[in-house]
Write a protein that holds these residues in place. Structure first.
Motif, short mmCIF file in Angstrom:
data_model
loop_
_atom_site.label_atom_id
_atom_site.label_comp_id
_atom_site.label_asym_id
_atom_site.label_seq_id
_atom_site.Cartn_x
_atom_site.Cartn_y
_atom_site.Cartn_z
N GLY A 130 10.91 -27.24 84.62
CA GLY A 130 12.34 -27.09 84.36
C GLY A 130 13.10 -26.60 85.58
N GLU A 131 12.50 -25.67 86.30
CA GLU A 131 13.14 -25.15 87.51
C GLU A 131 13.33 -26.26 88.53
OE1 GLU A 131 12.38 -21.73 90.96
OE2 GLU A 131 11.07 -21.86 89.21
N ASN A 132 12.32 -27.13 88.65
CA ASN A 132 12.44 -28.26 89.57
C ASN A 132 13.51 -29.24 89.10
OD1 ASN A 132 11.48 -31.28 90.09
ND2 ASN A 132 10.83 -30.06 91.84
N PHE A 133 13.50 -29.57 87.82
CA PHE A 133 14.45 -30.56 87.31
C PHE A 133 15.90 -30.09 87.49
CE2 PHE A 133 11.10 -32.01 83.99
CZ PHE A 133 10.35 -32.60 85.00
N ARG A 134 16.13 -28.80 87.37
CA ARG A 134 17.49 -28.27 87.50
C ARG A 134 18.04 -28.50 88.91
NH1 ARG A 134 15.33 -23.77 84.87
NH2 ARG A 134 15.49 -22.52 86.77
N GLN A 135 17.16 -28.62 89.89
CA GLN A 135 17.61 -28.80 91.27
C GLN A 135 17.97 -30.25 91.59
OE1 GLN A 135 15.52 -26.32 94.02
NE2 GLN A 135 14.63 -25.28 92.24
N TYR A 136 17.70 -31.13 90.64
CA TYR A 136 18.03 -32.55 90.81
C TYR A 136 18.79 -33.01 89.57
CZ TYR A 136 14.49 -32.04 94.44
OH TYR A 136 13.77 -31.61 95.54
N PRO A 137 20.00 -32.49 89.37
CA PRO A 137 20.70 -32.66 88.09
C PRO A 137 21.17 -34.08 87.80
CG PRO A 137 22.14 -31.59 89.69
CD PRO A 137 20.78 -31.65 90.33
N ASP A 138 21.18 -34.96 88.81
CA ASP A 138 21.64 -36.33 88.57
C ASP A 138 20.55 -37.22 87.98
OD1 ASP A 138 24.15 -35.75 89.55
OD2 ASP A 138 23.61 -36.25 91.61
N ASN A 139 19.30 -36.78 88.04
CA ASN A 139 18.20 -37.59 87.52
C ASN A 139 18.19 -37.60 85.99
OD1 ASN A 139 17.36 -38.05 90.12
ND2 ASN A 139 15.70 -36.55 90.08
N THR A 140 17.66 -38.68 85.43
CA THR A 140 17.43 -38.77 83.99
C THR A 140 15.98 -38.39 83.72
OG1 THR A 140 19.09 -40.49 83.69
CG2 THR A 140 17.39 -40.32 82.00
N ILE A 141 15.76 -37.56 82.68
CA ILE A 141 14.43 -37.08 82.32
C ILE A 141 14.04 -37.71 80.99
CG2 ILE A 141 12.99 -35.06 81.90
CD1 ILE A 141 14.21 -35.16 84.71
N ILE A 142 13.02 -38.55 80.99
CA ILE A 142 12.55 -39.21 79.78
C ILE A 142 11.23 -38.57 79.36
CG2 ILE A 142 11.84 -41.39 78.73
CD1 ILE A 142 13.62 -42.77 80.86
N VAL A 143 11.19 -37.98 78.18
CA VAL A 143 10.00 -37.29 77.67
C VAL A 143 9.36 -38.16 76.60
CG1 VAL A 143 9.08 -35.18 76.65
CG2 VAL A 143 11.10 -35.07 78.12
N GLU A 144 8.08 -38.52 76.81
CA GLU A 144 7.37 -39.38 75.87
C GLU A 144 6.16 -38.65 75.30
OE1 GLU A 144 8.23 -43.63 78.18
OE2 GLU A 144 6.19 -42.88 77.96
N GLY A 145 5.99 -38.74 73.98
CA GLY A 145 4.80 -38.18 73.33
C GLY A 145 3.84 -39.29 72.94
N HIS A 146 2.53 -39.03 73.14
CA HIS A 146 1.47 -40.00 72.82
C HIS A 146 0.31 -39.28 72.14
CE1 HIS A 146 3.28 -43.05 75.58
NE2 HIS A 146 3.64 -41.98 76.26
N THR A 147 -0.41 -39.99 71.28
CA THR A 147 -1.57 -39.41 70.60
C THR A 147 -2.78 -40.32 70.73
OG1 THR A 147 -1.22 -40.50 68.46
CG2 THR A 147 0.02 -38.47 68.85
N ASP A 148 -3.92 -39.82 70.27
CA ASP A 148 -5.09 -40.69 70.13
C ASP A 148 -5.00 -41.39 68.77
OD1 ASP A 148 -5.92 -38.86 68.19
OD2 ASP A 148 -7.23 -37.78 69.58
N SER A 149 -6.08 -42.05 68.37
CA SER A 149 -6.05 -42.84 67.13
C SER A 149 -6.61 -42.10 65.93
CB SER A 149 -6.80 -44.16 67.33
OG SER A 149 -8.17 -43.90 67.62
N VAL A 150 -6.95 -40.82 66.08
CA VAL A 150 -7.46 -40.04 64.96
C VAL A 150 -6.29 -39.74 64.01
CG1 VAL A 150 -8.58 -37.91 64.24
CG2 VAL A 150 -9.28 -39.03 66.36
N GLY A 151 -6.44 -40.12 62.73
CA GLY A 151 -5.35 -39.93 61.78
C GLY A 151 -4.62 -41.24 61.52
N THR A 152 -3.67 -41.19 60.61
CA THR A 152 -2.92 -42.40 60.25
C THR A 152 -1.85 -42.71 61.30
OG1 THR A 152 -1.25 -41.21 58.97
CG2 THR A 152 -3.27 -41.87 57.81
N ASP A 153 -1.41 -43.96 61.30
CA ASP A 153 -0.36 -44.35 62.24
C ASP A 153 0.91 -43.51 62.04
OD1 ASP A 153 -2.03 -46.27 63.22
OD2 ASP A 153 -1.01 -47.98 62.29
N SER A 154 1.28 -43.31 60.77
CA SER A 154 2.53 -42.59 60.49
C SER A 154 2.41 -41.13 60.91
CB SER A 154 2.88 -42.68 59.01
OG SER A 154 1.84 -42.15 58.20
N TYR A 155 1.24 -40.53 60.68
CA TYR A 155 1.06 -39.13 61.09
C TYR A 155 1.14 -39.00 62.60
CZ TYR A 155 -1.08 -34.61 61.97
OH TYR A 155 -1.32 -33.34 62.42
N ASN A 156 0.45 -39.89 63.31
CA ASN A 156 0.44 -39.82 64.77
C ASN A 156 1.82 -40.10 65.36
OD1 ASN A 156 -2.26 -39.12 65.08
ND2 ASN A 156 -2.94 -41.26 65.01
#
Length: 220
Positions: A130-156
């Motif tokens: 976060g400290e680094n990102f604040r120093q480059y305020p014009d950039n866009t930050i895209i946060v992606e979450g990923h899982t393994d295949s344990v569990g159902t598709d909807s749960y993951n």
């Protein structure tokens, strides 16, 4: 006049193509490549403006010069940010293109198994990011979450969304502009490795942060 402007654009485009070939670039080459790509974009924009004002050639030349300056400046900033991010423990930093930096964090660092709550020890890493990102305020930050295949598709899917959202919320709470943060959850749909092994599943349980420079973000 239009033919002359078009010729200038093709020359700039050819230079950009040449700049993207060869061995892996060093930091100086990356900045030069950013300048070349900026020149192409500037030449196109300048030609359009020049056409409207009746002077295509001048518009293309002026646009190319301005675009090159902007592209070089963005390339230099991205080079600097990349090197700074590589100093943060617990993250894997890659550079897929001149205008993008990718940061990968394994879910084992951030979360307990089957949980979207941030682990206390993960907060140090996220605070440094976060400290680094604040120093480059014009950039866009895209946060992606990923899982393994344990569990159902909807749960993951839900788990990946909650984990990405919690990382994004932490960054925003620590000063990163909410208007620059985008959140996606992909569940188990984008594995990095096979889910048939424990090591592969560990690689697939991750949060990725894509940092995009202004020109790169607007092109998406």
């Amino acid at each position: 006049m239009i033919r002359k402007a078009t010729t200038l654009i093709f020359i700039a485009a050819f230079a950009a193509a040449c700049a993207t070939t060869g061995d892996a670039p060093n930091d100086n080459q990356k900045t030069k490549r950013g300048a070349t790509i900026g020149a192409v974009a500037g030449a196109i924009a300048g030609a359009v403006i020049g056409n409207q004002s009746g002077n295509n050639r001048t518009g293309a030349v002026v646009g190319a010069a301005a675009g090159a300056a902007v592209g070089a400046a963005i390339g230099h900033r991205m080079d600097k940010q990349e090197e700074e991010l590589k100093q943060i423990p617990g993250v894997d930093v890659t550079r897929p293109s001149e205008g993008e930096i990718n940061v990968r964090l394994t879910s084992d660092i951030l979360f307990d198994f089957n949980s979207a709550a941030l682990r206390p020890e993960s907060r140090t890493t996220l605070s440094e990011l976060g400290e680094n990102f604040r120093q480059y305020p014009d950039n866009t930050i895209i946060v992606e979450g990923h899982t393994d295949s344990v569990g159902t598709d909807s749960y993951n899917q839900r788990l990946s969304e909650e984990r990405a959202a919690n990382v994004a919320d932490y960054l925003i709470d620590h000063g990163v502009s909410a208007s620059k943060v985008i959140v996606y959850g992909f569940g188990e749909s984008r594995p990095k490795s096979s889910n048939d092994t424990a090591d592969g599943r560990q690689l697939n349980r991750r949060v990725e942060i894509h940092i995009r420079a202004p020109q790169q973000a607007s092109a998406q």
